[in-house]
Design a protein around this motif. Structure first.
Motif, PDB file in Angstrom:
ATOM      1  N   TYR A  78       0.827  -1.220   0.000  1.00 25.10           N
ATOM      2  CA  TYR A  78       0.000   0.000   0.000  1.00 25.10           C
ATOM      3  C   TYR A  78       0.856   1.263   0.000  1.00 25.10           C
ATOM      4  CZ  TYR A  78      -3.490  -3.429   1.377  1.00 25.10           C
ATOM      5  OH  TYR A  78      -4.287  -4.524   1.422  1.00 25.10           O
ATOM      6  N   PHE A  79       2.156   1.074   0.133  1.00 27.89           N
ATOM      7  CA  PHE A  79       3.028   2.251   0.232  1.00 27.89           C
ATOM      8  C   PHE A  79       4.056   2.328  -0.893  1.00 27.89           C
ATOM      9  CE2 PHE A  79       1.556   1.041   4.407  1.00 27.89           C
ATOM     10  CZ  PHE A  79       1.104   2.235   4.936  1.00 27.89           C
ATOM     11  N   THR A  80       4.054   1.311  -1.794  1.00 28.62           N
ATOM     12  CA  THR A  80       5.073   1.294  -2.841  1.00 28.62           C
ATOM     13  C   THR A  80       4.419   1.174  -4.218  1.00 28.62           C
ATOM     14  OG1 THR A  80       5.235  -1.084  -2.494  1.00 28.62           O
ATOM     15  CG2 THR A  80       6.940   0.270  -1.469  1.00 28.62           C
ATOM     16  N   GLU A  81       5.018   1.826  -5.197  1.00 29.00           N
ATOM     17  CA  GLU A  81       4.554   1.714  -6.582  1.00 29.00           C
ATOM     18  C   GLU A  81       5.752   1.856  -7.498  1.00 29.00           C
ATOM     19  OE1 GLU A  81       1.486   0.869  -7.631  1.00 29.00           O
ATOM     20  OE2 GLU A  81       2.515   0.714  -9.560  1.00 29.00           O
ATOM     21  N   PRO A  82       6.147   0.892  -8.260  1.00 31.29           N
ATOM     22  CA  PRO A  82       5.566  -0.450  -8.317  1.00 31.29           C
ATOM     23  C   PRO A  82       5.845  -1.258  -7.051  1.00 31.29           C
ATOM     24  CG  PRO A  82       7.624  -0.359  -9.572  1.00 31.29           C
ATOM     25  CD  PRO A  82       7.354   1.040  -9.103  1.00 31.29           C
ATOM     26  N   VAL A 126       7.324  -8.525  -2.055  1.00 34.27           N
ATOM     27  CA  VAL A 126       6.102  -8.223  -1.305  1.00 34.27           C
ATOM     28  C   VAL A 126       4.938  -9.036  -1.880  1.00 34.27           C
ATOM     29  CG1 VAL A 126       4.473  -6.401  -0.659  1.00 34.27           C
ATOM     30  CG2 VAL A 126       6.935  -5.930  -0.652  1.00 34.27           C
ATOM     31  N   ASN A 127       4.961  -9.228  -3.187  1.00 32.15           N
ATOM     32  CA  ASN A 127       3.936 -10.079  -3.811  1.00 32.15           C
ATOM     33  C   ASN A 127       4.034 -11.523  -3.334  1.00 32.15           C
ATOM     34  OD1 ASN A 127       2.483  -8.216  -5.368  1.00 32.15           O
ATOM     35  ND2 ASN A 127       4.130  -8.169  -6.898  1.00 32.15           N
ATOM     36  N   TRP A 128       5.272 -11.979  -3.135  1.00 26.77           N
ATOM     37  CA  TRP A 128       5.433 -13.336  -2.616  1.00 26.77           C
ATOM     38  C   TRP A 128       4.861 -13.471  -1.197  1.00 26.77           C
ATOM     39  CZ3 TRP A 128      11.356 -14.339  -3.850  1.00 26.77           C
ATOM     40  CH2 TRP A 128      11.536 -14.373  -5.244  1.00 26.77           C
ATOM     41  N   VAL A 129       5.113 -12.421  -0.414  1.00 27.42           N
ATOM     42  CA  VAL A 129       4.693 -12.470   0.980  1.00 27.42           C
ATOM     43  C   VAL A 129       3.174 -12.387   1.102  1.00 27.42           C
ATOM     44  CG1 VAL A 129       4.807 -11.209   3.178  1.00 27.42           C
ATOM     45  CG2 VAL A 129       6.880 -11.495   1.815  1.00 27.42           C
ATOM     46  N   GLN A 130       2.563 -11.700   0.140  1.00 32.15           N
ATOM     47  CA  GLN A 130       1.127 -11.369   0.189  1.00 32.15           C
ATOM     48  C   GLN A 130       0.219 -12.513   0.682  1.00 32.15           C
ATOM     49  OE1 GLN A 130      -0.708  -8.815   0.047  1.00 32.15           O
ATOM     50  NE2 GLN A 130      -2.741  -9.554  -0.555  1.00 32.15           N
ATOM     51  N   PRO A 131       0.235 -13.690   0.032  1.00 34.78           N
ATOM     52  CA  PRO A 131      -0.697 -14.740   0.504  1.00 34.78           C
ATOM     53  C   PRO A 131      -0.425 -15.185   1.944  1.00 34.78           C
ATOM     54  CG  PRO A 131       0.738 -15.571  -1.254  1.00 34.78           C
ATOM     55  CD  PRO A 131       1.023 -14.116  -1.136  1.00 34.78           C
ATOM     56  N   PHE A 132       0.875 -15.299   2.298  1.00 34.86           N
ATOM     57  CA  PHE A 132       1.202 -15.680   3.687  1.00 34.86           C
ATOM     58  C   PHE A 132       0.772 -14.591   4.655  1.00 34.86           C
ATOM     59  CE2 PHE A 132       4.443 -17.569   0.894  1.00 34.86           C
ATOM     60  CZ  PHE A 132       4.182 -18.912   1.118  1.00 34.86           C
ATOM     61  N   SER A 149      -8.132   2.935  -3.596  1.00 40.70           N
ATOM     62  CA  SER A 149      -8.200   4.297  -3.043  1.00 40.70           C
ATOM     63  C   SER A 149      -7.336   4.423  -1.790  1.00 40.70           C
ATOM     64  CB  SER A 149      -9.635   4.662  -2.662  1.00 40.70           C
ATOM     65  OG  SER A 149     -10.485   4.442  -3.744  1.00 40.70           O
ATOM     66  N   VAL A 150      -7.306   3.340  -0.993  1.00 43.49           N
ATOM     67  CA  VAL A 150      -6.477   3.383   0.201  1.00 43.49           C
ATOM     68  C   VAL A 150      -5.020   3.606  -0.199  1.00 43.49           C
ATOM     69  CG1 VAL A 150      -5.580   2.045   2.150  1.00 43.49           C
ATOM     70  CG2 VAL A 150      -8.009   1.942   1.581  1.00 43.49           C
ATOM     71  N   LYS A 151      -4.608   2.870  -1.229  1.00 47.32           N
ATOM     72  CA  LYS A 151      -3.231   3.014  -1.684  1.00 47.32           C
ATOM     73  C   LYS A 151      -2.992   4.428  -2.223  1.00 47.32           C
ATOM     74  CE  LYS A 151       0.377   0.942  -4.403  1.00 47.32           C
ATOM     75  NZ  LYS A 151       0.910  -0.293  -4.962  1.00 47.32           N
TER      76      LYS A 151
END
Lengths: 245, 514
Positions: free
Chosen positions: A93-97, A102-108, A168-170
Motif C-alpha cells: 500500500y506504500f510502494t509503486e511499483p 512483497v507479492n510473494w509475501v502477500q498470501p502468507f 483508493s487506500v493506496k
C-alpha cells in the motif's frame, strides 16, 4: 476532500512524526547513557561476532523466553512473526511499483493475521487466567492488547469479510508520501483500523513498546565477556580517577 | 527451631500462587549514623528525602544504561515470575522479579515518563511516599542480586541492577542497611569484613601451618605480608576463621606449596569480598578495590589470585580492571586476576598435582554453582569455563560426584539465599525461605544418588548453608569447600601420605625418602 479524510491525513502525519522523533530521541538517550561496568549475564560470548549472534538469537527466536516459559514463547512468536508478515504485506500500500518479494509475501501475510490474533488472544488470556500474570498486569497492559486485537480483527474483517476499496487506500497513502493528500474511502472498518494504528504509533515511543529498540541496548545481552582483557571505563568514572595517580 | 514456617520440601518444586504482604515485615536493621557517614552517606533520614531520592534516581538514570533501559523495557510478560528463589520460598507477590522492580519502576514512571506524569493510574505510577520507601527497604533487601531473573528475561532485565540502584538511593537519603554498611566501614578501618587485625591473622596462619604439618609431616607455609612474593592471594576473611572455609584455605596453601611458587597474603587487603557492589555504590566499590591494587604494589607481587568467594570473584573478574586498573605492573602472562580454581585446574592439566581421590571416599558430592560466579563472571578464558573448571577440580579430588537437576545448575543455578548483603541474623527468615529451592534440588540428588555433601566456591554460600541446612533436615557439616576436597586428596611430595601410598613408610609411619 472530506473532513474525515482531512482528519486522517493530519492524524497520520502527526503519528508518523511523533513515532519517528520519539523513537530517535529515546534511542539517542539509550546510546548516550554510559554503561560503566561490564555486566553481561554469563556465560557470555567473548567476541563481538558472538554478541551479534546472541542478539540475533534473542530477536529472531526469543531464545531466553523459550528457556523461561513455553506458553509465553509460543504466543509471543505467533503474535510477533504473524505481525511481521502482515506488516511486510502492507508494504504494497506504500510502494509503486510493488516490490516483487512483497507479492510473494502477500498470501502468507493475509493468513498470518490469524496467527497474530491467536498469539494476542493467548497472551491476553494469560493476564486473566494465571494468577501471577494477573497480579502484575496494569490497565495499560490490557488496553495495549485490546488495541492490537482491534487492529488485527478490523484488518481481518477487511481482508476476508467486508472488502474496502484498496485502490483508493493506496492512493491515499501514496498521496501522503508525496505530500499531495487524497481522499480516503469512508467505510467504518477501515476508519477504525487506521485510527487504531495511528493510536498505536503515538503510544509506541512513550510506552513499554520501547522494548523493541530497548532489547538492543540491554547491557546483559549486548556486552562481550572481555573484562579481564580490556579495561572498560565510563567517562564519569574516569573523572573519579583524574589527579589520583 | 524457628519462630516462622520453614517451607516444606516436596518432590518437585511447585510454583505458588502469589500472596500479598506475606514478608513485608522482613526488613534488616538500619545502619547506625557513624556507619553511614563512614561511607559518605547522611547519618539519618534527611528532611527533604523525597527530593533527594528523585534527584538521585535522575542522577543514576544518566549514569547507568542498564537502569535506564531496564526501567523502560519491561512488558510484564511474566517470564520471570516463577524464577526467584525468594518468591518460590515465601509466596510473597513482591518477590516476583517483575513486581519487585515495579516498586521502583512505578516511581520512575511517575516522575520521569510522560504516561506516568499524566496518566498515573493507567500505567501503574505512584508518588514516592513513606509507604513506598518502606516497601523498598523490605523488598530490595529480599533480593540477593543473584541475577537468575536476568537469564530468563527476554530483554535481559537484571533485578540486581534495579535493587542496587534502589539501595543506593536509600543510602543517599540516609536509610542504609546495617549489615552491609557496617562491614564496609570495618574493611576501611581494620582491613576485612570480620575485623581481624594483623596479629590475629598472623596467629591464625601459624596455627594452620602447624595443623598441616601434624597431618602431613610437611612444612607448608602460609605467609603474611611477605614482600617480593610472586603471588598475592586475596581471599574472603571467612577463610581465616570459619568452617568449612578454613579447610579451603589450607587447600590453597598446599596447592601453592606443591606448585613451588612464592606467595603471600596481605593484612592490608585481607578481604576479597566487595560489599560496595551490594549497595550499588560505585564509589565504595572502587575504594575497596583500590586497596587490592595498593597491596599488590606495596608487596611488589607479579600476580593476583582470588580465593573461593562468589561476589568477590564477580567484582574481581568483571570490575577490578575497570575500578582499580590498569594492572600493567603485573606479569601479563597470567590472567589478571586469576581464580584459585583456574590455578589448580592448570596444575592438574599439567599433571603437576598428585591426587588420591580415595581420601574423599567417605563423601558423595554435588556442586552448588554460586550465582555470582555462574551468572556474573567467567573462568578459564572460554565460554562456560566457570561451570567446567570447579567441577573438574572436584572430580580430580573425589570418586563420587553427581550433578543436581539441570534446571538448578550452571546459569540456572538457585541462589543459596544469603547473598547480596542478606547474610545477617536479622534476616534469618528470608534466608531460610530463600534457600528452599536449592534444598529441594539437594534433597532430590540425596535420594537418587546418595549425595552426602554439597561443595561450593563462595564464602557466603558456605556460611549460609552451614546455618540453613539444619532447617531442612540436613546437617551443617554437609557443606564443604572445593579446596577442602583438594586439601584432602592432594599428596604432597615427601608427606606421610606419599610414603603410605608408595609403601615406603617404615613401621613408625615415618617417610624414608628425604
Amino acid at each position: 476532500m472530506s473532513l474525515v479524510s482531512a482528519l486522517y491525513v493530519g492524524l497520520f502525519y502527526f503519528a508518523t512524526v511523533f513515532l519517528v522523533v520519539g523513537l530517535v530521541l529515546r534511542i539517542k538517550t539509550y546510546a548516550q547513557t554510559p554503561a560503566p561496568l561490564k555486566i553481561p549475564t554469563m556465560p557470555a560470548p567473548r567476541t563481538e561476532t558472538g554478541v551479534a549472534l546472541r542478539m540475533f538469537r534473542e530477536v529472531a527466536f526469543f531464545e531466553s523466553l523459550f528457556r523461561s516459559n513455553k506458553w509465553i514463547w509460543l504466543f509471543g512468536i505467533l503474535f510477533h512473526f504473524g505481525m511481521l508478515l502482515v506488516l511486510l504485506r502492507h508494504l504494497r500500500y506504500f510502494t509503486e511499483p510493488v516490490w516483487f518479494w512483497v507479492n510473494w509475501v502477500q498470501p502468507f501475510g493475509k493468513y498470518a493475521a490469524f496467527a497474530m490474533l491467536a498469539g494476542l488472544l493467548g497472551l491476553w488470556a494469560r493476564r486473566f487466567l494465571v494468577a501471577r500474570i494477573r497480579y502484575i498486569s496494569t490497565p495499560s497492559d490490557h488496553l495495549m492488547l485490546a488495541l492490537l486485537v482491534g487492529i488485527a480483527m478490523s484488518g481481518i474483517g477487511m481482508s476476508f469479510l467486508v472488502h474496502t476499496d484498496i485502490i483508493s487506500v493506496k492512493a491515499f497513502f501514496l498521496g501522503m508520501l508525496h505530500f499531495s493528500p487524497q481522499s480516503l474511502p469512508t467505510d467504518p472498518l477501515l476508519l477504525v483500523h487506521l485510527g487504531l494504528v495511528a493510536t498505536l504509533m503515538i503510544i509506541f515511543p512513550i510506552s513499554k513498546l520501547l522494548h523493541a529498540p530497548g532489547v538492543f541496548f540491554s547491557p546483559t545481552r549486548n556486552q562481550t565477556d572481555s573484562s579481564r582483557e580490556q579495561r572498560h571505563i565510563a567517562d564519569w568514572a574516569k573523572e573519579l580517577e583524574a589527579g589520583e595517580r | 527451631m524457628a519462630d516462622f514456617d520453614v517451607p516444606e520440601l516436596k518432590e518437585y518444586l511447585e510454583v505458588p500462587e502469589p500472596r500479598e504482604n506475606v514478608t513485608n515485615h522482613l526488613a534488616p536493621f538500619t545502619a547506625k549514623p557513624d556507619h553511614q557517614t563512614d561511607l559518605g552517606f547522611p547519618a539519618e533520614l534527611v528532611d527533604n528525602w523525597k527530593e533527594v531520592a528523585i534527584d538521585k534516581m535522575g542522577d543514576l538514570l544518566g549514569k547507568y544504561r542498564s537502569l535506564r533501559v531496564f526501567l523502560d523495557t519491561c512488558v510484564h510478560c511474566g517470564a520471570c515470575t516463577d524464577k526467584c528463589h525468594y518468591y518460590l520460598g515465601t509466596t510473597d507477590a513482591n518477590n516476583m522479579p517483575v513486581a519487585r522492580q515495579e516498586l521502583l519502576r512505578k516511581v520512575y514512571r511517575r516522575y520521569f515518563t510522560f504516561a506516568g506524569k499524566y496518566f498515573p493510574k493507567l500505567v501503574g505510577a505512584t508518588d514516592l511516599t513513606e509507604e513506598v520507601l518502606d516497601d523498598w527497604y523490605s523488598y530490595f533487601h529480599q533480593c540477593s542480586q543473584c541475577r537468575r531473573c536476568s537469564v530468563f528475561c527476554p530483554y535481559g532485565i537484571d533485578t540486581a541492577e534495579i535493587s542496587m540502584a534502589a539501595r543506593e538511593i536509600m543510602d543517599e537519603v540516609g536509610k542504609g542497611q546495617k549489615y552491609c554498611n557496617e562491614i564496609i566501614a570495618k574493611v576501611y578501618k581494620i582491613g576485612n569484613n570480620l575485623g581481624l587485625p594483623q596479629p590475629a591473622l598472623a596467629d591464625t596462619l601459624e596455627g594452620l601451618e602447624e595443623d598441616i604439618e601434624d597431618e602431613t609431616g610437611v612444612k607448608v607455609r602460609l605467609p603474611l605480608d611477605e614482600k617480593g612474593a610472586d603471588i598475592l592471594l586475596i581471599t574472603p576473611s571467612a577463610d581465616f576463621f570459619a568452617e568449612p572455609h578454613v579447610d579451603g584455605l589450607m587447600g590453597y596453601a598446599k596447592v601453592f606449596h606443591e606448585a613451588g611458587v612464592s606467595w603471600t597474603l596481605s593484612s592490608e587487603a585481607s578481604e576479597a569480598a566487595n560489599f560496595g557492589m551490594f549497595i550499588g555504590s560505585y564509589d565504595n566499590m572502587r575504594k575497596l578495590a583500590l586497596r587490592i591494587r595498593k597491596a599488590a604494589l606495596d608487596l611488589g607481587v607479579k600476580r593476583i589470585i582470588f580465593g573461593e568467594c562468589g561476589h568477590a570473584w564477580r567484582v574481581a573478574y568483571s570490575f577490578l580492571n575497570t575500578l582499580a586498573g590498569p594492572f600493567d605492573f603485573l606479569d601479563q602472562k597470567y590472567p589478571i586476576p586469576q581464580h584459585i580454581c583456574e590455578f589448580t585446574y592448570d596444575l592438574l592439566n599439567e599433571n603437576k598435582l598428585r591426587m588420591n581421590k580415595a581420601e574423599n571416599d567417605h563423601m558423595t558430592l554435588t556442586f552448588h554453582d554460586s550465582c555470582n560466579v555462574a551468572r556474573g563472571a567467567g573462568m578459564g578464558g572460554f565460554e562456560g569455563g566457570q561451570f567446567v573448571i570447579p567441577r573438574a577440580v572436584i572430580k580430580a579430588s573425589c570418586n563420587n560426584y553427581y550433578d543436581m537437576d539441570d534446571d538448578t545448575i550452571h546459569d540456572a543455578t538457585f541462589c543459596c539465599g544469603g547473598g547480596g548483603g542478606l547474610l545477617t541474623d536479622d534476616l534469618m527468615e528470608i534466608r531460610v525461605k530463600g534457600a528452599m529451592p536449592r534444598m529441594q534440588a539437594l534433597k532430590q540428588v540425596t535420594e537418587e544418588h546418595g549425595v552426602t555433601n554439597l561443595a561450593a566456591i563462595c564464602a557466603i554460600c558456605k556460611s549460609q548453608f552451614a546455618k540453613t541446612l539444619p532447617y531442612f533436615g540436613f546437617s551443617m557439616d554437609q557443606i564443604v569447600s572445593v579446596h577442602q576436597l583438594v586439601s584432602n586428596a592432594i599428596v604432597l611430595k615427601g608427606s606421610e601420605q606419599e610414603a603410605e601410598l608408595d609403601g615406603t613408610a617404615d613401621e613408625n609411619g615415618e617417610a624414608e625418602t628425604a
